[in-house]
Design an enzyme around this catalytic site. Structure first.
Site, PDB file in Angstrom:
ATOM      1  N   GLY A  46      -6.653   1.748   5.321  1.00  0.00           N
ATOM      2  CA  GLY A  46      -7.656   0.687   5.320  1.00  0.00           C
ATOM      3  C   GLY A  46      -7.661   0.025   3.962  1.00  0.00           C
ATOM      4  O   GLY A  46      -7.233   0.614   2.977  1.00  0.00           O
ATOM      5  N   GLN A  51     -10.880  -4.791  -3.063  1.00  0.00           N
ATOM      6  CA  GLN A  51      -9.785  -3.993  -3.623  1.00  0.00           C
ATOM      7  C   GLN A  51      -8.587  -4.851  -4.023  1.00  0.00           C
ATOM      8  O   GLN A  51      -7.704  -4.389  -4.740  1.00  0.00           O
ATOM      9  CB  GLN A  51      -9.326  -2.926  -2.627  1.00  0.00           C
ATOM     10  N   CYS A  94      -8.738   7.040  -1.806  1.00  0.00           N
ATOM     11  CA  CYS A  94      -8.950   5.600  -1.899  1.00  0.00           C
ATOM     12  C   CYS A  94      -7.874   5.009  -2.808  1.00  0.00           C
ATOM     13  O   CYS A  94      -7.618   5.551  -3.891  1.00  0.00           O
ATOM     14  CB  CYS A  94     -10.337   5.324  -2.488  1.00  0.00           C
ATOM     15  N   HIS A 136     -15.851   3.965   5.180  1.00  0.00           N
ATOM     16  CA  HIS A 136     -15.314   3.897   3.813  1.00  0.00           C
ATOM     17  C   HIS A 136     -15.111   2.442   3.371  1.00  0.00           C
ATOM     18  O   HIS A 136     -15.528   2.047   2.283  1.00  0.00           O
ATOM     19  CB  HIS A 136     -13.979   4.672   3.774  1.00  0.00           C
ATOM     20  N   GLU A 137     -14.497   1.640   4.252  1.00  0.00           N
ATOM     21  CA  GLU A 137     -14.213   0.241   3.870  1.00  0.00           C
ATOM     22  C   GLU A 137     -15.499  -0.587   3.803  1.00  0.00           C
ATOM     23  O   GLU A 137     -15.633  -1.462   2.942  1.00  0.00           O
ATOM     24  CB  GLU A 137     -13.213  -0.390   4.842  1.00  0.00           C
TER      25      GLU A 137
HETATM   26 NI    NI Z   1     -11.216   2.809  -0.677  1.00  0.00          NI
END
Ligand code: NI
Length: 173
Positions: A46, A51, A94, A136-137
């Protein structure tokens, strides 16, 4: 398509509250393609827009097993969790926090309302790995990172290690 640079901790963009996506044009489709390519190139399952330095509420995920990866990327704009239940424990990593894994407790099942690349409303019901990666995303879209799930006792040493890695990365250019 293009590979994008992955921002790593403590890049401030990772802490931003992302703005809603309002433009569902070609730029968003290109962002989705580039983020998917970047996710696969880095063996992620993901990737959230901050990011790659874009503080917009947008993410791509593909938690399929290795042989099936790349067939179906899920790209979600403005995702929100509307329902959830159960809990599941997992060891998460991550791409923005290299070399760190953190045990987390997530909801086992989630329902997510979002928009697709054309701005149409969609709903995703997820369990298992997809539910975990979506949570998480979506955390990323609100500036929340795995380091926030590290126990207070461990947090100082984890943050020190991440900053050390970042310095080394800087020295390498
Ligand atoms: Ni992450």
């Amino acid at each position: 398509m293009a590979l994008l640079e992955i921002r790593t901790y403590p890049d401030p963009v990772l802490r931003e509250e992302c703005a809603p996506v309002t433009d569902f044009g070609d730029a968003l489709k290109k962002l989705a393609e580039d983020m998917a390519e970047t996710m696969y190139a880095n063996e992620g399952i993901g990737l959230a827009a901050p990011q790659v330095g874009v503080a917009h509420s947008f993410l791509v995920v593909d938690p399929a097993s290795p042989e099936d990866r790349g067939r179906e990327v899920l790209a979600l704009a403005n995702p929100i969790i509307t329902e959830s239940d159960g809990t599941v424990e997992f060891e998460e990593g991550c791409l923005s926090l290299p070399e760190l894994t953190v045990p987390t407790t997530r909801k086992a099942r989630v329902k997510v309302a979002a928009q697709d690349l054309d701005g149409n409303g969609i709903e995703v019901t997820a369990e298992g790995l997809l539910a975990i990666v979506l949570q998480h995303e979506i955390d990323h879209l609100h500036g929340r990172l795995l380091v926030d799930y590290v126990s207070p006792l461990r947090r100082t040493s984890v943050i020190r290690k991440l900053k050390k890695l970042k310095e080394l990365e800087g020295q390498e250019g």
